[in-house]
Design an enzyme around this catalytic site. Structure first.
Site, PDB file in Angstrom:
ATOM      1  CD  GLN A 107      -2.438  -1.268   2.857  1.00 10.62           C
ATOM      2  OE1 GLN A 107      -3.575  -0.686   3.022  1.00 10.62           O
ATOM      3  NE2 GLN A 107      -1.762  -1.970   3.771  1.00 10.62           N
ATOM      4  CG  ASN A 108       4.157   1.348   2.467  1.00 12.55           C
ATOM      5  OD1 ASN A 108       3.056   1.695   2.974  1.00 12.55           O
ATOM      6  ND2 ASN A 108       4.995   0.561   3.081  1.00 12.55           N
ATOM      7  CG  HIS A 125      -2.756   2.826  -2.205  1.00 10.50           C
ATOM      8  ND1 HIS A 125      -2.947   2.503  -0.638  1.00 10.50           N
ATOM      9  CD2 HIS A 125      -4.315   2.586  -2.303  1.00 10.50           C
ATOM     10  CE1 HIS A 125      -3.730   2.013  -0.216  1.00 10.50           C
ATOM     11  NE2 HIS A 125      -4.764   1.874  -1.513  1.00 10.50           N
ATOM     12  CB  CYS A 154       3.536  17.662 -19.351  1.00 10.73           C
ATOM     13  SG  CYS A 154       3.867  16.567 -20.664  1.00 10.73           S
ATOM     14  N   GLY A 194       3.049  -4.631   8.845  1.00 13.79           N
ATOM     15  CA  GLY A 194       2.937  -2.977   9.522  1.00 13.79           C
ATOM     16  C   GLY A 194       1.620  -2.336   8.785  1.00 13.79           C
ATOM     17  CB  THR A 195      -1.066  -2.450   6.903  1.00 16.34           C
ATOM     18  OG1 THR A 195      -2.357  -2.213   6.521  1.00 16.34           O
ATOM     19  CG2 THR A 195      -0.998  -4.321   6.737  1.00 16.34           C
ATOM     20  CG  ASN A 220       1.074  -3.863  13.516  1.00 11.55           C
ATOM     21  OD1 ASN A 220       1.593  -2.852  14.235  1.00 11.55           O
ATOM     22  ND2 ASN A 220       0.206  -3.581  12.285  1.00 11.55           N
ATOM     23  CB  ALA A 239       8.858  -4.240  10.167  1.00  9.33           C
TER      24      ALA A 239
END
Ligand code: NAD
Length: 253
Positions: A107-108, A125, A154, A194-195, A220, A239
């Site tokens: 998710q990082n 993500h 751009c 870690g979530t 965790n 972790a």
């Protein structure tokens, strides 16, 4: 959850499950990068206690690009951009190189798994260390863009660039979503690291794997939404410390 303290037996069992796995995946969140100096979003030390999360709201970004970009530059380029991977990222990259880890769903958005050498990273993500032109889809690296003049544009069509991660109000990248579900359904072991498991739809990836028969090992510092729910072995601690111990046990076996 069987117990909260890490008995030797839990660590040993987790190491054996990892060693004997055939299609293990990892599912990581902000906690794995805390030891790299990147705070989580929420909580008293979280980024949202210092910055307004509306800078990552898609509508606000479009209507107030300069204001959004000022905060985005501070968090994701001045700050995240200098972070280095830690031992937890490194151990996962080595598990993959040894054939133990088949996919890493994260998710990082900090790019630290790739910097540590992980190859099959499914970025649920997106990634802050890429910028995209929403019009022509050209991708830029942060160092290719002048962030002294905001908002960056751009070179080809002068459209405002957007960091290539998922904003509030935006959908999940289709390929990462599809491949994460596929990997989850095939997995025999899932390492959740870690979530909190609060952000949907990402949070359902381990649940999907569990439903298909996977064994869930969780690392965790605190119990999460998974701990009393789908986790079979809960290894409480940082972790990097837990992963280093597991790596050591696997090497000895
Ligand atoms: P979260 O902020 O909701 O939870 C962090 C979790 O990590 C907590 O359960 C906490 O107990 C645990 N933790 C803290 N330190 C730890 C350590 N040293 N070792 C192991 N665990 C530790 O994070 P989340 O569940 O990933 O959800 C936050 C959302 O914000 C995600 O969608 C992610 O995209 C995004 N985010 C990303 C980053 C990043 O890229 N590094 C940073 C912050 C937020």
């Amino acid at each position: 959850m069987k117990n909260k303290l890490n008995s030797k037996a839990d660590m040993q069992l987790a190491a054996e499950l990892i060693r004997d796995s055939r299609s293990m995946i990892a599912f990581t969140g902000a906690g794995i990068s805390v030891e790299s100096g990147i705070p989580p979003f929420r909580g008293p030390e979280g980024l949202w206690s210092r910055y307004d999360p509306q800078c990552l709201d898609l509508d606000f970004f479009h209507s107030h690009p300069k204001e959004s970009w000022t905060v985005i530059k501070t968090i994701f380029y001045d700050f995240f951009g200098k972070a280095e991977f830690n031992q937890a990222h490194r151990v996962l990259a080595d598990f993959e190189a040894k054939g133990l880890l088949k996919a890493l769903v994260t998710q990082n958005i900090d790019n630290l798994h790739q910097m540590a050498g992980s190859k099959n990273v499914l970025e649920f993500h997106g990634n802050s260390q890429k910028l995209i032109c929403p019009h022509c889809k050209k991708i830029y690296l942060p160092q290719e863009v002048n962030l002294d003049v905001l908002p960056p544009r751009c070179v080809a069509d002068k459209q405002i660039l957007k960091p290539d991660f998922v904003f509030f109000g935006e959908g999940i990248p289709e390929e990462a979503y599809r491949r994460s579900i596929e990997a989850a359904r095939k997995a025999d072991v899932v390492l959740i690291i870690g979530t909190t498991g609060e952000v949907m739809p990402a949070a359902m990836i381990p649940t999907e794997a569990k439903r298909a028969g996977a064994t869930i090992i969780e690392i965790n510092t605190e119990p999460s939404n998974y701990t009393n729910n789908i986790t079979e072995i809960f290894l409480q601690g940082k972790a990097s410390e837990i992963l280093l111990k597991l790596e050591d046990l696997i090497q000895r076996n």
